[in-house]
Design a protein around this motif. Structure first.
Motif, mmCIF file in Angstrom:
data_model
loop_
_atom_site.group_PDB
_atom_site.id
_atom_site.type_symbol
_atom_site.label_atom_id
_atom_site.label_comp_id
_atom_site.label_asym_id
_atom_site.label_seq_id
_atom_site.Cartn_x
_atom_site.Cartn_y
_atom_site.Cartn_z
ATOM 1 N N LEU A 83 11.586 -4.928 7.042
ATOM 2 C CA LEU A 83 10.771 -5.037 5.829
ATOM 3 C C LEU A 83 9.489 -4.256 6.060
ATOM 4 N N ARG A 84 9.259 -3.237 5.257
ATOM 5 C CA ARG A 84 8.122 -2.337 5.469
ATOM 6 C C ARG A 84 6.902 -2.810 4.689
ATOM 7 N N ALA A 85 5.802 -2.115 4.933
ATOM 8 C CA ALA A 85 4.536 -2.493 4.305
ATOM 9 C C ALA A 85 4.598 -2.392 2.787
ATOM 10 N N ASN A 86 5.488 -1.552 2.267
ATOM 11 C CA ASN A 86 5.619 -1.408 0.814
ATOM 12 C C ASN A 86 6.542 -2.456 0.197
ATOM 13 N N GLY A 87 7.014 -3.402 1.003
ATOM 14 C CA GLY A 87 7.849 -4.479 0.498
ATOM 15 C C GLY A 87 9.321 -4.146 0.408
ATOM 16 N N ARG A 88 9.729 -2.999 0.938
ATOM 17 C CA ARG A 88 11.126 -2.581 0.862
ATOM 18 C C ARG A 88 11.757 -2.603 2.251
ATOM 19 N N ALA A 251 -3.089 11.220 17.013
ATOM 20 C CA ALA A 251 -3.241 9.970 17.760
ATOM 21 C C ALA A 251 -2.464 8.817 17.142
ATOM 22 N N LYS A 252 -1.853 9.046 15.995
ATOM 23 C CA LYS A 252 -1.163 7.973 15.289
ATOM 24 C C LYS A 252 0.315 8.318 15.106
ATOM 25 N N PRO A 253 1.169 7.293 15.014
ATOM 26 C CA PRO A 253 2.599 7.554 14.790
ATOM 27 C C PRO A 253 2.868 7.954 13.339
ATOM 28 N N TRP A 254 4.014 8.574 13.160
ATOM 29 C CA TRP A 254 4.485 8.916 11.806
ATOM 30 C C TRP A 254 6.002 8.805 11.815
ATOM 31 N N THR A 255 6.521 7.970 10.965
ATOM 32 C CA THR A 255 7.968 7.863 10.804
ATOM 33 C C THR A 255 8.292 7.954 9.320
ATOM 34 N N PRO A 259 4.989 6.660 6.795
ATOM 35 C CA PRO A 259 4.264 7.937 6.859
ATOM 36 C C PRO A 259 2.764 7.712 7.036
ATOM 37 N N GLN A 260 2.110 8.697 7.608
ATOM 38 C CA GLN A 260 0.652 8.639 7.663
ATOM 39 C C GLN A 260 0.094 8.788 6.246
ATOM 40 N N SER A 261 -1.048 8.157 6.037
ATOM 41 C CA SER A 261 -1.592 8.062 4.681
ATOM 42 C C SER A 261 -2.214 9.356 4.174
ATOM 43 N N ALA A 262 -2.473 10.326 5.055
ATOM 44 C CA ALA A 262 -3.073 11.583 4.591
ATOM 45 C C ALA A 262 -2.101 12.396 3.738
ATOM 46 N N ASP A 330 14.027 12.501 5.703
ATOM 47 C CA ASP A 330 14.486 11.819 6.915
ATOM 48 C C ASP A 330 13.401 11.723 7.975
ATOM 49 N N THR A 331 12.516 12.729 8.004
ATOM 50 C CA THR A 331 11.541 12.842 9.082
ATOM 51 C C THR A 331 10.170 12.306 8.713
ATOM 52 N N TYR A 332 9.753 12.555 7.460
ATOM 53 C CA TYR A 332 8.388 12.236 7.056
ATOM 54 C C TYR A 332 8.307 11.116 6.022
#
Length: 797
Positions: A83-88, A251-255, A259-262, A330-332
């Motif tokens: 369960l991800r931060a977006n509720g999905r 310095a931060k993960p990205w899956t 995804p990173q917020s930028a 798939d990556t970002y």
């Protein structure tokens, strides 16, 4: 989230609904037990590549995530889902084998679901058909040709290809934007690296070093301020080399599931210009360092196979965009929308991608616009024939016997060609007249010094469009089975071959075309000149050699061109917002008010009328062109000023943001019009406006400007429509009354009858083979293609 209605009849579903509850069980099962829903987020489940895909599982209310089990090919991949931060509940399923894989999703107390996923190699193909051979892989450093061994291009990657599909290990590097005001916005990672500009706006960034003192910050369009650090990923997909660039915190993960917020979820896809058909792997043409988009949080994507200069197969090009978007997802993570950009061949690729695979691009920004490549080829071939005809003794004798001055002769040529002057045909002949040559050739060109006379010079150095050693390519006598290098040959998997020959089916045709018809009717040329021209014009044969006979298209190729959307369809383009930036490039010798003439912003081929042809197709198909906005200018040649490019980008961003917010059941064409922002309106900058600051919205005033006025083409002066969407005309009997008010003699009529024994073009009828597109097609089963079937859906267990 896209409306499901938009994609129900078209190719690409970035979210493929395979939910049992939402889409039906598919098996007629009346079991009322709650069912799992599954969404394949990366692409259609049957068009997966590279062995992975982003999947969402929707659990019925009250079902615990902890009980979820996901298997693929008998492997438990449940750990990839959460369960991800977006509720999905989402996860990336990896390790898919080539071919069909079965995904099974289950949980206690609910019905399980299975989905067939078809995975393809990352080197392709998926639906474009058999890949052409040979294909020369790029190497870490460029290598020269040696005997029968072809030269290679520098890949910009550190390692060599690992297989015959030219797959090269993916690499990532970091760059940062400098605060230096006087920096140069050029490609920061050229090949070889020694050619990089030391004053580049983007500099290499070392995540393990102290932060650079000149590191800039940027605020994205979501209001987030971050260090201006860009991650550039480079690798290979579908045998092309790609670049992906996006704001990134090392310095931060990205899956894909976090995804990173930028990144704002938006994608700018850059399409490269020109056109060609080399059998080689290249780096992309353009620069991923696009500040206007990166700074706002966009991801910038490009692939050499979506650069027209390196790939003239429009189905393969569209497939590559599809595969790139799948890899990004798939990556970002999920893509909010995709905006296209590109000039010339880049405009062709935007328009045809939107026609071949509707929904692949959400909005496009073509500059130096051509609707598509097949109908552009008509003008190229007509110009080749006309440039040659004007140097034949029959025509030269007519001009000499008529006592015409050189200016009068050139006025006749311009009237026949439909162009501002005679040099536009010279330009087409010189730049692309050899593009259909299947083997080695010596180009015949009009040198700049001969633009007044049109004298043709044969260049002393041979070449071939494959860019392969001369002794390895097709020759009708010495190497009849060697690789053929023409435009149709590069897409032979789409067109197919003429049975029992090596010739690719071809759409080129000029049977029944009365060159200079309007010029004769309007009195610009005489009856003798009109008749003589059509007697000597001829055509080309299957090897693109000049012939006394007219060119004849293959009927199967004509049908394929229309059915597959390769001739860009106005009906399908109405589903895509278009901001068309139309500059001036109608002559090699006319001088703009600013004094700009010649290279780099003038080539003589990007004619103003092309944007109006695109608009005419929209009007003919839909009764409206409300989704097509045209911004005209001239003082920069065909290249828009940076300020206009930025305005178009921001306007398209608003347009697509509005479009994505419309979740109604209206058709996508209706949504496109409703979503149109107030900033999206037609205007021009008059050529006399030195500041290029006053937007003129009166079309009549714009059209009166000599550098904004649309001219025409040889086919239009032959009576054809400005939409220029008829590859081969239907015929009707010759009729002397058609030449009124000119009177044509019986002798001239008899000569025309000999030229046109089967009749002349009837431009009031559809073209031969012209038909509504079948939307998206697959050529995986062979040339000619078939419409793709419905997307795979889950079945209950």
């Amino acid at each position: 989230m896209r409306s499901g209605k938009r994609f129900s009849h078209f190719f690409l579903l970035p979210v493929v609904c395979v939910a049992l509850a939402a889409c039906g069980s598919g098996g007629g099962d009346d079991d009322d037990t709650p069912a799992l829903d599954v969404k394949f987020l990366s692409s259609r489940a049957d068009f997966v590549s590279g062995g992975d895909g982003l999947v969402e599982v929707i659990l019925p209310t009250g079902t615990a995530v902890s009980g979820l089990r996901v298997e693929v090919g008998g492997r438990d991949v449940s750990s990839a889902f959460a369960l991800r931060a977006n509720g999905r509940v989402t996860g990336v399923v990896s390790g898919l084998a080539n071919g069909v894989n079965t995904l099974v999703v289950s949980a206690p107390g609910v019905r399980s679901a299975s989905l067939k996923i078809t995975n393809h190699p990352i080197g392709g193909p998926i639906l474009s058909g058999q890949q052409i051979q040979p294909w020369v892989c790029a190497t870490p450093t460029a290598q020269p040709e040696a005997g029968s061994t072809p030269s290679t291009n520098g890949s910009g990657l550190a390692t060599s290809a690992t297989d015959a599909q030219c797959n090269i290990a993916t690499e990532t590097r970091f760059f940062y934007k400098t605060t230096t005001a006087a920096c140069v916005n050029a490609l920061p990672d050229p090949t070889p690296p020694a050619t990089a500009n030391p004053n580049n706006c983007f500099k290499p960034y070392d995540p393990n070093a102290v932060l650079p003192a000149d590191l800039a910050t940027t605020t994205t369009d979501t209001g987030l301020t971050v260090p201006y650090i860009v991650r550039r990923e480079r690798g290979t997909i579908n045998r092309g080399i790609y670049d992906i660039a996006v704001l990134f915190d090392p310095a931060k993960p990205w899956t894909a599931t976090a995804p990173q917020s930028a990144w704002n979820g938006k994608l700018l896809y850059q399409f490269g210009g020109s056109t060609g058909q080399p059998r080689k792997q290249f780096r992309p043409q353009g620069s991923w360092a696009d500040d206007k988009s990166l700074a706002r949080g966009y991801m910038v994507v490009q692939n050499s196979l979506t650069d027209s200069q390196y790939n003239a197969n429009r189905v393969l090009m569209s497939e590559t965009v599809m595969m790139m978007k799948e890899h990004v997802t798939d990556t970002y993570g999920e893509i909010r929308f995709t905006m296209g950009a590109g000039c010339s061949g880049g405009s062709i690729n935007q328009n045809t991608a939107a026609s071949i695979m509707p929904g692949l691009l959400d909005g496009i920004q073509p500059t130096c616009t051509y609707p598509d490549s097949e109908t552009t080829t008509m003008e190229v071939q007509d110009c080749v024939l006309l440039v040659e005809a004007y140097q034949k003794p029959d025509w030269l004798n007519l001009m000499a016997n008529g006592g015409y001055s050189l200016a009068q002769v050139n006025a006749k040529k311009a009237a026949i060609n439909g162009h501002l002057d005679q040099t536009a045909c010279h330009a087409w002949n010189n730049l692309f007249g050899t593009n259909s040559k299947p083997g080695n050739f010596f180009a015949r060109v009009v040198l700049p010094a001969d633009n007044a006379t049109g004298v043709i010079t044969t260049l002393p150095v041979s070449a071939n469009n494959c860019q392969l050693p001369a002794n390895t390519v097709y020759d009708p006598v010495t190497n009849p089975n060697g690789p053929r290098c023409g435009g149709a040959d590069s897409a032979v998997a789409v067109w197919g071959k003429v049975p029992n020959t090596v010739f690719a089916r071809d759409t080129r045709d000029n049977v029944g075309v009365q060159y200079g018809l309007k010029a004769f009717i309007e009195g610009a040329i005489t009856a003798e000149e009109f008749v003589t021209l059509n007697e000597i014009i001829g055509g080309v044969n299957a090897d693109s050699i000049l012939s006394v006979n007219r060119s004849q298209a293959n009927p199967d190729a004509l049908a394929t061109a229309y059915r597959a959307g390769i001739v860009a369809s106005g009906k399908l383009l109405a589903q895509t917002p278009i901001i068309d930036m139309r500059g001036w490039d109608d002559s090699l010798i006319a001088v703009l008010p600013s004094g700009i003439s010649g290279p780099p912003n003038i080539t003589g081929i990007h004619h103003v009328w092309r944007s109006f042809a695109l608009r005419d197709r929209l009007d003919k198909a839909n009764g409206s062109h409300a989704g097509h906005v045209m911004w005209r200018y001239a003082r920069n040649g065909f290249v828009p000023a940076p300020s206009m490019t930025l305005d178009a980008f921001q306007t398209m961003d608003m347009w697509l943001t509005n479009l994505k917010a419309d979740t109604s059941t209206a058709s996508i064409a209706q949504k496109v019009v409703r979503a149109k922002p107030v900033e999206a309106f037609d205007f021009c900058y008059l050529s006399g406006d030195a500041a290029q600051a006053t937007k003129v919205t009166d079309k009549a005033i714009c059209d009166a400007d000599p550098f904004l006025r649309p001219h025409a083409s040889p086919r239009q002066t032959a009576g054809g429509p400005r939409s220029e969407d008829i590859l081969k005309c239907q015929l009707r009997p010759l009729n002397a009354a058609d030449y009124a008010p000119q009177i044509i003699s019986g002798i001239h009529l008899a000569r025309l009858q000999a030229v046109f024994p089967d009749g002349v073009c009837d431009w009031l009828k559809p073209g031969v083979g012209q038909q509504a597109p079948a939307s998206s097609m697959t050529f995986s089963g062979g040339a000619g293609g078939v419409p793709i079937g419905p997307a795979p859906t889950a079945t209950p267990q």
